[in-house]
Design a protein around this motif. Structure first.
Motif, PDB file in Angstrom:
ATOM      1  N   ILE A 213     -25.476  47.863  -5.371  1.00 25.00           N
ATOM      2  CA  ILE A 213     -26.260  46.947  -4.522  1.00 25.00           C
ATOM      3  C   ILE A 213     -26.340  45.567  -5.177  1.00 25.00           C
ATOM      4  CG2 ILE A 213     -28.606  46.464  -3.690  1.00 25.00           C
ATOM      5  CD1 ILE A 213     -28.904  49.472  -3.133  1.00 25.00           C
ATOM      6  N   GLU A 214     -26.550  45.548  -6.497  1.00 23.96           N
ATOM      7  CA  GLU A 214     -26.647  44.275  -7.222  1.00 23.96           C
ATOM      8  C   GLU A 214     -25.300  43.532  -7.188  1.00 23.96           C
ATOM      9  OE1 GLU A 214     -29.111  42.683  -8.446  1.00 23.96           O
ATOM     10  OE2 GLU A 214     -28.149  41.221  -9.775  1.00 23.96           O
ATOM     11  N   VAL A 215     -24.224  44.253  -7.497  1.00 22.91           N
ATOM     12  CA  VAL A 215     -22.896  43.620  -7.569  1.00 22.91           C
ATOM     13  C   VAL A 215     -22.532  42.983  -6.219  1.00 22.91           C
ATOM     14  CG1 VAL A 215     -20.405  44.140  -7.738  1.00 22.91           C
ATOM     15  CG2 VAL A 215     -22.001  45.079  -9.427  1.00 22.91           C
ATOM     16  N   ASN A 216     -22.844  43.678  -5.134  1.00 18.83           N
ATOM     17  CA  ASN A 216     -22.408  43.203  -3.806  1.00 18.83           C
ATOM     18  C   ASN A 216     -23.525  42.506  -3.027  1.00 18.83           C
ATOM     19  OD1 ASN A 216     -19.572  44.385  -3.691  1.00 18.83           O
ATOM     20  ND2 ASN A 216     -20.791  46.168  -4.284  1.00 18.83           N
ATOM     21  N   ASP A 217     -24.662  42.294  -3.669  1.00 14.58           N
ATOM     22  CA  ASP A 217     -25.834  41.690  -3.014  1.00 14.58           C
ATOM     23  C   ASP A 217     -26.056  42.336  -1.642  1.00 14.58           C
ATOM     24  OD1 ASP A 217     -28.031  40.149  -2.496  1.00 14.58           O
ATOM     25  OD2 ASP A 217     -26.926  38.325  -2.031  1.00 14.58           O
ATOM     26  N   GLU A 218     -26.065  43.665  -1.628  1.00 18.16           N
ATOM     27  CA  GLU A 218     -26.062  44.382  -0.350  1.00 18.16           C
ATOM     28  C   GLU A 218     -27.341  44.216   0.457  1.00 18.16           C
ATOM     29  OE1 GLU A 218     -24.538  48.480  -0.411  1.00 18.16           O
ATOM     30  OE2 GLU A 218     -23.437  47.928  -2.211  1.00 18.16           O
ATOM     31  N   LEU A 219     -28.485  44.042  -0.225  1.00 16.73           N
ATOM     32  CA  LEU A 219     -29.740  43.973   0.536  1.00 16.73           C
ATOM     33  C   LEU A 219     -30.105  42.538   0.894  1.00 16.73           C
ATOM     34  CD1 LEU A 219     -31.885  46.609  -1.407  1.00 16.73           C
ATOM     35  CD2 LEU A 219     -30.554  46.913   0.694  1.00 16.73           C
ATOM     36  N   GLY A 220     -29.810  41.615  -0.037  1.00 19.08           N
ATOM     37  CA  GLY A 220     -30.252  40.222   0.120  1.00 19.08           C
ATOM     38  C   GLY A 220     -29.694  39.554   1.369  1.00 19.08           C
ATOM     39  N   ILE A 221     -28.550  40.025   1.849  1.00 19.00           N
ATOM     40  CA  ILE A 221     -27.887  39.319   2.958  1.00 19.00           C
ATOM     41  C   ILE A 221     -28.224  39.918   4.329  1.00 19.00           C
ATOM     42  CG2 ILE A 221     -25.957  38.648   1.484  1.00 19.00           C
ATOM     43  CD1 ILE A 221     -24.295  40.856   2.761  1.00 19.00           C
ATOM     44  N   LEU A 222     -28.915  41.067   4.337  1.00 22.83           N
ATOM     45  CA  LEU A 222     -29.047  41.801   5.601  1.00 22.83           C
ATOM     46  C   LEU A 222     -29.890  41.081   6.651  1.00 22.83           C
ATOM     47  CD1 LEU A 222     -29.384  45.547   4.512  1.00 22.83           C
ATOM     48  CD2 LEU A 222     -27.370  44.297   5.301  1.00 22.83           C
ATOM     49  N   GLU A 223     -31.092  40.642   6.254  1.00 21.00           N
ATOM     50  CA  GLU A 223     -32.004  40.092   7.272  1.00 21.00           C
ATOM     51  C   GLU A 223     -31.343  38.929   8.016  1.00 21.00           C
ATOM     52  OE1 GLU A 223     -36.026  39.210   6.157  1.00 21.00           O
ATOM     53  OE2 GLU A 223     -36.343  38.043   7.995  1.00 21.00           O
ATOM     54  N   ASN A 224     -30.765  38.028   7.239  1.00 16.86           N
ATOM     55  CA  ASN A 224     -30.149  36.860   7.849  1.00 16.86           C
ATOM     56  C   ASN A 224     -28.975  37.250   8.765  1.00 16.86           C
ATOM     57  OD1 ASN A 224     -30.088  34.132   8.213  1.00 16.86           O
ATOM     58  ND2 ASN A 224     -28.556  33.824   6.608  1.00 16.86           N
ATOM     59  N   ALA A 225     -28.191  38.240   8.309  1.00 15.95           N
ATOM     60  CA  ALA A 225     -27.034  38.674   9.109  1.00 15.95           C
ATOM     61  C   ALA A 225     -27.500  39.293  10.431  1.00 15.95           C
ATOM     62  CB  ALA A 225     -26.198  39.665   8.314  1.00 15.95           C
ATOM     63  N   PHE A 226     -28.554  40.122  10.382  1.00 12.17           N
ATOM     64  CA  PHE A 226     -29.058  40.743  11.624  1.00 12.17           C
ATOM     65  C   PHE A 226     -29.586  39.663  12.584  1.00 12.17           C
ATOM     66  CE2 PHE A 226     -30.302  44.716   8.927  1.00 12.17           C
ATOM     67  CZ  PHE A 226     -28.976  45.098   8.886  1.00 12.17           C
ATOM     68  N   ARG A 227     -30.306  38.689  12.032  1.00 13.06           N
ATOM     69  CA  ARG A 227     -30.856  37.626  12.891  1.00 13.06           C
ATOM     70  C   ARG A 227     -29.737  36.784  13.499  1.00 13.06           C
ATOM     71  NH1 ARG A 227     -36.310  37.313  12.690  1.00 13.06           N
ATOM     72  NH2 ARG A 227     -37.304  38.235  10.869  1.00 13.06           N
ATOM     73  N   THR A 228     -28.714  36.505  12.691  1.00 13.06           N
ATOM     74  CA  THR A 228     -27.572  35.724  13.208  1.00 13.06           C
ATOM     75  C   THR A 228     -26.900  36.494  14.339  1.00 13.06           C
ATOM     76  OG1 THR A 228     -27.234  34.793  11.021  1.00 13.06           O
ATOM     77  CG2 THR A 228     -25.385  34.608  12.541  1.00 13.06           C
ATOM     78  N   ALA A 229     -26.708  37.812  14.129  1.00 13.22           N
ATOM     79  CA  ALA A 229     -26.051  38.629  15.155  1.00 13.22           C
ATOM     80  C   ALA A 229     -26.850  38.557  16.466  1.00 13.22           C
ATOM     81  CB  ALA A 229     -25.937  40.070  14.671  1.00 13.22           C
ATOM     82  N   VAL A 230     -28.164  38.749  16.388  1.00  8.74           N
ATOM     83  CA  VAL A 230     -28.990  38.738  17.606  1.00  8.74           C
ATOM     84  C   VAL A 230     -28.955  37.355  18.262  1.00  8.74           C
ATOM     85  CG1 VAL A 230     -31.377  38.907  18.447  1.00  8.74           C
ATOM     86  CG2 VAL A 230     -30.459  40.671  16.911  1.00  8.74           C
ATOM     87  N   ALA A 231     -28.968  36.309  17.448  1.00  8.15           N
ATOM     88  CA  ALA A 231     -28.960  34.950  18.002  1.00  8.15           C
ATOM     89  C   ALA A 231     -27.689  34.696  18.825  1.00  8.15           C
ATOM     90  CB  ALA A 231     -29.060  33.924  16.870  1.00  8.15           C
TER      91      ALA A 231
END
Ligand SMILES: C[S@@+](CC[C@H](N)C(=O)[O-])C[C@H]1O[C@@H](n2cnc3c(N)ncnc32)[C@H](O)[C@@H]1O
Length: 311
Positions: A213-231
């Motif tokens: 998770i740390e190496v790929n920043d798996e959690l840090g990017i999720l919220e923004n990606a979900f919001r972008t998708a919905v937008a």
């Protein structure tokens, strides 16, 4: 190319996602194109599939797998943290559906030299994007004890985080920790034998999850990606998210819930002053795999599917 991965909840996901045969669908986690192939099968010649993955071997496998599709197909090697930019470059500002099937593929786990698996000895790596700067080697050999403890606790929910961090820092005083096998040995030494032998899976499982998770920043990017998708969804368009552990599922659940909410005024206010309007309607709220699927795909055990529709 031999790319082994069994898609999770394939029918539930694709039938919940695709509502327009002529529409544009974005698969943000293309992998072996298992879900994408099913999406493409539901689309007409006018329909379009945009597949994104950051892993070059997934891109190669998916390109081959999707070559016989009759809809339009665009394959993009990128991180879905850049979804906004990808949609702009693809001239796809308004889409009908976006899929996130999070985490690693079985192919990534099973390819020993990628260093994702605690079951196979290989150089410490764990990068989904093979060109990324940060690898598991850097995390294990350069993070200080407090940082290691934090990621093991936060991303691995590991109760022995502090002791494992201490043992890693002690071990690397002699020589860097080079391989997954060496790391597993250190973890085994740090976790008391009685705990190790009790039920609860491999002692390295949670630590490997945390480092990945740390190496790929798996959690840090999720919220923004979900919001972008919905937008970028058209009204009636859908977002589908498949999660594999409680940390990513919590983010998916909270972000979708918040976007589905109307008024967000404090409950003590007699009338609404925020004017907040719901953006989506929740359709599938964390469904799990069927008994039959669990029997033939062990990866589906921890999976949860969420689907929402743009209002
Ligand atoms: C679980 S697999 C997807 C499998 C696919 N749905 C199928 O049925 O074949 C997840 C894929 O997403 C990719 N991935 C994970 N996080 C990503 C990100 N932030 N950006 C782009 N790709 C990502 C991984 O490289 C992996 O290939």
């Amino acid at each position: 190319m031999n790319f082994h991965h069994i898609s999770v909840m394939p029918q539930e996901t694709v039938s919940g996602l695709v509502t327009n045969r002529d529409g544009i669908y974005v698969d943000c986690t293309l992998g072996g194109a298992g879900h994408s192939h099913l999406i493409a099968d539901m689309l007409s010649e006018k329909g379009r599939l945009i597949g994104i993955d950051q892993d070059e071997s997934a891109i190669a496998a998916a390109t081959e797998r999707l070559q016989d599709c009759h809809c339009q197909v665009s394959i993009v090697q990128n991180n879905f943290r850049n979804l906004e930019q990808v949609l702009q470059e693809q001239s796809a500002q308004q889409v009908d559906g976006v899929l996130f099937d999070l985490g690693v593929s079985s192919h990534q786990l099973d390819t020993a030299e990628r260093g994702f698996s605690y079951m196979q000895d290989a150089p410490l790596d764990m990068r989904m994007d093979q060109q990324a700067r940060l690898s598991a080697y850097d995390v294990v050999n350069s993070y200080d004890e407090a940082e290691l403890n934090r990621i093991f606790k936060e991303y691995g929910e590991e109760r022995w985080s502090k002791r494992i961090a201490q043992f890693i820092v002690e071990a690397r005083k002699n020589a860097p920790v080079e391989t997954t096998g060496e790391l597993v040995d250190i973890i085994k030494k740090a976790v008391p034998a009685a705990v190790r032998n009790a039920k609860g899976g491999h002692p390295a499982k949670r630590i490997f999850q945390a480092i990945r998770i740390e190496v790929n920043d798996e959690l840090g990017i999720l919220e923004n990606a979900f919001r972008t998708a919905v937008a970028h969804l058209k009204p009636g368009g859908r977002i589908a998210i498949i999660t594999f552990h409680s940390l990513e599922d919590r983010i998916a659940k909270n972000v979708l819930r918040e976007m589905a909410k109307g008024c967000i005024c404090p409950p003590e206010l007699p009338i609404c002053t925020c004017g907040h309007k719901p953006e989506i309607k929740l359709l599938v709220k964390g469904t799990t795999a069927s008994k039959e699927e669990l029997e033939h795909n062990s990866r589906s055990k921890s999976a949860k599917l969420r689907i929402a529709e743009k209002l």
